[in-house]
Design an enzyme around this catalytic site. Structure first.
Site, PDB file in Angstrom:
ATOM      1  N   GLU A  33      56.435  72.493 -18.247  1.00 40.05           N
ATOM      2  CA  GLU A  33      57.183  71.529 -18.589  1.00 40.05           C
ATOM      3  C   GLU A  33      58.229  72.368 -19.222  1.00 40.05           C
ATOM      4  O   GLU A  33      58.165  72.875 -20.111  1.00 40.05           O
ATOM      5  CB  GLU A  33      56.617  70.210 -19.495  1.00 40.05           C
ATOM      6  CG  GLU A  33      57.905  69.492 -19.832  1.00 40.05           C
ATOM      7  CD  GLU A  33      57.411  68.427 -20.662  1.00 40.05           C
ATOM      8  OE1 GLU A  33      56.243  68.660 -21.813  1.00 40.05           O
ATOM      9  OE2 GLU A  33      58.241  67.450 -21.173  1.00 40.05           O
ATOM     10  N   ARG A 257      41.907  77.992 -22.144  1.00 37.18           N
ATOM     11  CA  ARG A 257      43.368  78.649 -22.368  1.00 37.18           C
ATOM     12  C   ARG A 257      42.816  79.724 -23.431  1.00 37.18           C
ATOM     13  O   ARG A 257      42.017  79.913 -24.035  1.00 37.18           O
ATOM     14  CB  ARG A 257      44.068  77.666 -23.126  1.00 37.18           C
ATOM     15  CG  ARG A 257      43.900  77.116 -24.493  1.00 37.18           C
ATOM     16  CD  ARG A 257      44.528  75.932 -24.975  1.00 37.18           C
ATOM     17  NE  ARG A 257      45.890  76.033 -24.522  1.00 37.18           N
ATOM     18  CZ  ARG A 257      46.959  75.087 -24.314  1.00 37.18           C
ATOM     19  NH1 ARG A 257      46.251  73.732 -24.581  1.00 37.18           N
ATOM     20  NH2 ARG A 257      48.027  75.112 -24.039  1.00 37.18           N
ATOM     21  N   LYS A 267      53.362  74.919 -28.598  1.00 41.26           N
ATOM     22  CA  LYS A 267      54.945  74.882 -28.390  1.00 41.26           C
ATOM     23  C   LYS A 267      55.412  74.179 -29.386  1.00 41.26           C
ATOM     24  O   LYS A 267      56.676  74.647 -29.925  1.00 41.26           O
ATOM     25  CB  LYS A 267      55.054  74.075 -27.090  1.00 41.26           C
ATOM     26  CG  LYS A 267      56.061  74.902 -26.165  1.00 41.26           C
ATOM     27  CD  LYS A 267      56.264  74.327 -24.916  1.00 41.26           C
ATOM     28  CE  LYS A 267      55.637  74.529 -23.682  1.00 41.26           C
ATOM     29  NZ  LYS A 267      56.159  73.798 -22.540  1.00 41.26           N
TER      30      LYS A 267
END
Length: 558
Positions: A33, A257, A267
């Site tokens: 994104e 992850r 983020k």
RNA sequence: UGGGGCGUCGUCUAACGGUAGGACACCGGGUUUUGGUCCCGGCAGUCGGGGUUCGAGUCCCUGCGCCCCAGCCA
């Protein structure tokens, strides 16, 4: 060359290629994104998806999952492309979810026609309240049984902009009592009268992730859709939509992850560091962003090697940053040319060397790579050495310079310290030494040995520079575990050294290309400039002496 | 006390019913014109309890622990 064990995703694809599940095609995608810069965690996903495509002779798309105009910006679209390219990957198709908005809308109409979606007039708060809890089933929306015709009309009017933001949604009609919360009539479209960086003002309804993502994968013909573990709960809905629509159906596979010790990876937190000015920007060399590592002097090869070595699995993990640094050093050691630079200079006067003379000495550029050749380094009667390389009263294990001691100046001569000059405060201002002309190049014809070799720079020829020393951004191993991660920031993560002295050949250093400063570490010229060149320390060399010092200190405390 | 995942050296990760191996970290030693690199050696692990089996990290039962999910974020 023994063959590396195959991780679980490779094995799944191997199996699919045996059964012909996807006609032996392999097509992955990396779907960021554009709401921030990419970080090292994304690099794992990039290396995985692009790596799988390469390995199987397949394709990998770079797709911007730009379904939320409020958070997304063109700047991030640009930075993400630059970062993926820098890592060394070439995408097959550059895609944008926003290019499929019309198609997604049409699929939503299909879903309504099937009686599998409805327009819901509940407010966000009301939706939350009727969703139930982890242990309680939810309640059906009072708007759940609207007619297809009414739903079609309302949805069209939502798209026309007739209703206020947040006043209505389109929801999938699944099961409000489903044990998986994601299946309790999830919202698939919300009203957002927001400007989108690509579709401008074309839309005032935007699709939600669960609806959009599977469709994006399906439209692009993705075979294996790799994502992180938290989407495991979403796979049932990913599958449900594609089955309901009866369209091409990729396979979603989840992996763990990357987490790094002494680092935050979300983020949201990285954004906070940037916006609150705790760092200079997304590309601050202390940031775990791709652009931060790039500016710091990390090589794409070292990051790819790191990802290859840490493996891919499903268990939560926290890699030690030392592993990343180790992989980095391994790459830099082979790649980097050596230079001499003195960060904390102490003047040395060679009392028996002619004041008005100088000479050049030949130095090896890279002992790991003979083809890197040699260079000339100027020598004169006034030099700088590292202040830490001299001790007036050296402890047993310190074998560098001290009063009356002899050491080697790398590629130059043996010198002996005769006098220690101090100012009124007792601070050492310079050392008076004599050199042995017979030891030119660094070897004594009589075979005598010295215990240390020091780096140095000729005072008359030195280039002044600013050097920025970086340490880990956080002082605790798991800043995510802190009440407030900002409190865990390491106040000494940046140390600026002024008045550093570089050997003259460093004038030609290229921005971003790491070089080893002998005995200190790897450094690279920064894009920032002031009146002096600025160098970033990428990573220090392993330091056995620092370890001994540390042991001595802790020994004394006992 | 819903659902979904996951438990192997300090940290990652192998083993696919057959000697628990590698990397990083750590500790020793050797080489060295970088206290770097390189080389050699060492330390250290199957979450617990039952069961199946000649043999279990792996299969079964059971317990425990950790992660994720109640955004009109992705």
């Amino acid at each position: 060359m023994e063959n590396k064990p195959r991780h679980f995703i490779q094995r799944i694809i191997d199996e699919d290629n045996v059964t012909g599940k996807f006609e032996n095609r392999v097509h992955t995608r990396f779907p960021p994104e554009p709401n921030g810069y990419l970080h090292i965690g994304h690099a794992k996903a990039i290396c995985l998806s692009f790596g799988i495509a390469d390995e199987f002779g397949g394709k990998c798309n770079l797709r911007f999952d730009d379904t939320n105009p409020i958070a997304e910006e063109e700047e991030f679209v640009q930075s993400i492309q630059a970062d993926v390219e820098w890592l060394g990957y070439a995408w097959d198709n550059l895609c944008f979810a926003s290019d499929y908005f019309q198609q997604m809308h049409d699929y939503a109409v299909d879903l309504i026609n099937k009686g599998s979606a409805y327009v819901c007039d509940l407010t966000p708060e009301k939706i939350r309240k009727t969703r139930g809890s982890l242990t309680q089933p939810g309640e059906d929306s009072p708007f759940r049984d609207r007619s297809v015709a009414e739903n079609l009309d309302l949805f069209q009017r939502m798209a026309n902009g007739e209703f206020e933001d947040g006043s209505r949604t389109l929801r999938a009609k699944i099961d409000m009592a489903h044990p998986n919360m994601n299946m309790r009539d999830p919202v698939i479209y919300r009203i957002l009268k927001a400007y989108h960086h690509r579709t401008k003002d074309d839309w005032c309804i935007y699709p939600m992730y669960d609806w959009a993502h599977g469709l994006e994968d399906s439209i692009e013909g993705i075979t294996h859709s790799l994502c992180s573990l938290e989407f495991e709960d979403h796979r049932p809905i990913y599958d449900w939509f594609l089955d309901e629509l009866d369209v091409y159906h990729p396979q979603q596979i989840e992996f763990a992850r990357l987490n790094l010790s002494y680092t935050v990876m979300s983020k949201r937190k990285l954004k906070r560091l940037v916006e609150d000015g705790h760092v200079s920007g997304w590309d601050d060399p202390r940031m775990p962003t791709i652009s931060g590592y790039r500016r710091r002097g990390y090589t794409p090869a070292s990051i790819r090697k790191f990802m290859d070595e840490i493996g891919v699995a499903k268990r939560d993990n926290v890699m030690e940053v030392t592993k990343l640094e180790s992989t980095l050093r391994e790459d830099l050691n082979k790649r980097c040319e050596r230079r001499m630079a003195v960060l904390n200079p102490l003047k040395v006067v060679i009392t028996n060397y002619p004041e008005d003379e100088s000479e050049t000495l030949s130095a090896v550029n890279n002992p790991e790579n003979e083809s890197a050749g040699r260079r000339e380094v100027p020598f004169s009667n006034e030099l700088y050495i590292e202040r830490d390389d001299f001790m007036e009263d050296p402890p047993k294990k310190f074998f560098r310079l001290g009063p009356g001691r002899e050491v080697r100046l790398r590629y130059a001569y043996f010198i002996t310290c005769n006098d220690v000059i101090k100012d009124d405060n007792g601070t050492i201002t310079e050392l008076h030494c004599t050199y042995d002309p017979e030891t030119k190049g660094g070897n004594a014809p009589d075979g005598r040995k010295v215990k240390a070799t020091l780096h140095w720079v000729s005072a008359h020829h030195a280039v002044d520079a600013e050097v920025r020393l970086y340490d880990r951004l956080f002082k605790v191993p798991s800043p995510d575990g802190e009440e407030n991660f900002i409190d865990a920031l390491n106040p000494e993560s940046l140390r600026v050294m002024n008045g550093c002295k570089l050997e003259p050949s460093l004038i030609n250093a290229e921005v971003g290309v790491p070089v080893q400063f002998e005995r200190l570490g790897y450094f690279c010229k920064d894009s920032d400039t002031n009146e002096f060149p600025i160098f970033n320390r990428t990573v220090p060399l392993r330091d056995a002496w620092a370890k001994i010092e540390k042991q001595n200190q802790s020994g004394q405390k006992k």
